[in-house]
Design an enzyme around this catalytic site. Structure first.
Site, PDB file in Angstrom:
ATOM      1  N   GLU A  88     -10.176 -25.100  -6.978  1.00 45.48           N
ATOM      2  CA  GLU A  88      -9.624 -25.182  -8.321  1.00 45.48           C
ATOM      3  C   GLU A  88     -10.720 -25.114  -9.380  1.00 45.48           C
ATOM      4  O   GLU A  88     -11.901 -25.285  -9.084  1.00 45.48           O
ATOM      5  CB  GLU A  88      -8.854 -26.493  -8.508  1.00 45.48           C
ATOM      6  CG  GLU A  88      -7.575 -26.540  -7.736  1.00 45.48           C
ATOM      7  CD  GLU A  88      -6.775 -27.799  -8.017  1.00 45.48           C
ATOM      8  OE1 GLU A  88      -5.607 -27.816  -7.637  1.00 45.48           O
ATOM      9  OE2 GLU A  88      -7.310 -28.782  -8.593  1.00 45.48           O
ATOM     10  N   CYS A 147      -6.570 -19.570  -4.348  1.00 42.87           N
ATOM     11  CA  CYS A 147      -5.813 -20.111  -3.211  1.00 42.87           C
ATOM     12  C   CYS A 147      -6.623 -19.977  -1.927  1.00 42.87           C
ATOM     13  O   CYS A 147      -7.429 -19.061  -1.771  1.00 42.87           O
ATOM     14  CB  CYS A 147      -4.501 -19.355  -3.043  1.00 42.87           C
ATOM     15  SG  CYS A 147      -3.362 -19.504  -4.425  1.00 42.87           S
ATOM     16  N   GLU A 188      -5.683 -18.958   0.949  1.00 42.69           N
ATOM     17  CA  GLU A 188      -5.416 -17.717   1.668  1.00 42.69           C
ATOM     18  C   GLU A 188      -6.305 -16.580   1.183  1.00 42.69           C
ATOM     19  O   GLU A 188      -6.879 -15.832   1.971  1.00 42.69           O
ATOM     20  CB  GLU A 188      -3.954 -17.291   1.511  1.00 42.69           C
ATOM     21  CG  GLU A 188      -2.966 -18.351   1.904  1.00 42.69           C
ATOM     22  CD  GLU A 188      -2.505 -19.189   0.721  1.00 42.69           C
ATOM     23  OE1 GLU A 188      -3.296 -20.012   0.200  1.00 42.69           O
ATOM     24  OE2 GLU A 188      -1.339 -19.029   0.315  1.00 42.69           O
ATOM     25  N   CYS A 195       1.641 -17.664  -2.125  1.00 44.80           N
ATOM     26  CA  CYS A 195       2.163 -17.207  -3.411  1.00 44.80           C
ATOM     27  C   CYS A 195       2.188 -15.675  -3.441  1.00 44.80           C
ATOM     28  O   CYS A 195       1.659 -15.002  -2.553  1.00 44.80           O
ATOM     29  CB  CYS A 195       1.311 -17.758  -4.549  1.00 44.80           C
ATOM     30  SG  CYS A 195      -0.350 -17.027  -4.676  1.00 44.80           S
ATOM     31  N   CYS A 210      -1.273 -13.965  -3.241  1.00 49.07           N
ATOM     32  CA  CYS A 210      -1.842 -13.977  -1.889  1.00 49.07           C
ATOM     33  C   CYS A 210      -1.112 -12.992  -0.983  1.00 49.07           C
ATOM     34  O   CYS A 210      -1.735 -12.309  -0.166  1.00 49.07           O
ATOM     35  CB  CYS A 210      -1.779 -15.386  -1.304  1.00 49.07           C
ATOM     36  SG  CYS A 210      -2.923 -16.529  -2.110  1.00 49.07           S
TER      37      CYS A 210
END
Length: 134
Positions: free
Chosen positions: A45, A54, A56, A88, A91
């Site tokens: 983050e 993310c 992934e 998401c 990704c």
């Protein structure tokens, strides 16, 4: 490629290295490449949410940086609204382009009691057709 590797166990272990000081939504990924190597990924983050990444995509991009082709992707994350958390859209788009519609995505919850499996094509059935050949 070997398929006896438990990607969710590896993703669960990787999750411990997450950097999620703002959301506390710690996620880990494990990507198996076509040559059988395992590439971990974690959520990273940033106070500027658009700069966060993310788990992934971290794993997918790291595989590319190593000259590897994605074959299977595992994700372990907290449940979302009581259900398993799936990748998401961003990704999934990257997974589609790098691994193709038949690439398997495995997801699991953090305590290992629930899991699911689908292909990228099943998760984004109307996604653009992408030729992932060199």
């Amino acid at each position: 490629m070997t398929t006896d590797v438990n990607l969710l166990d590896i993703a669960r272990e990787a999750r411990q290295k997450s950097y999620a000081p703002f959301s506390k939504f710690r996620a880990g990924a494990a990507l198996e490449t076509t040559s059988g190597d395992i590439v971990p990924g974690v959520i990273v983050e940033n106070v500027s949410l658009g700069l966060a990444m993310c788990a992934e995509r971290v794993a997918l991009f790291a595989a590319v940086a190593q000259g590897q082709r994605p074959a299977r992707l595992g994700l372990v994350a907290p449940s979302t609204d009581g259900d398993l958390t799936w990748p998401c859209g961003a990704c999934l788009q990257v997974a589609l382009e790098l691994g193709g519609a038949e690439m398997v995505i495995e997801v699991g919850n953090i305590d290992g009691t629930e899991s699911g499996r689908a292909t990228v094509g099943e998760l984004i059935p109307r996604g653009p057709k992408v030729d992932v050949d060199d």
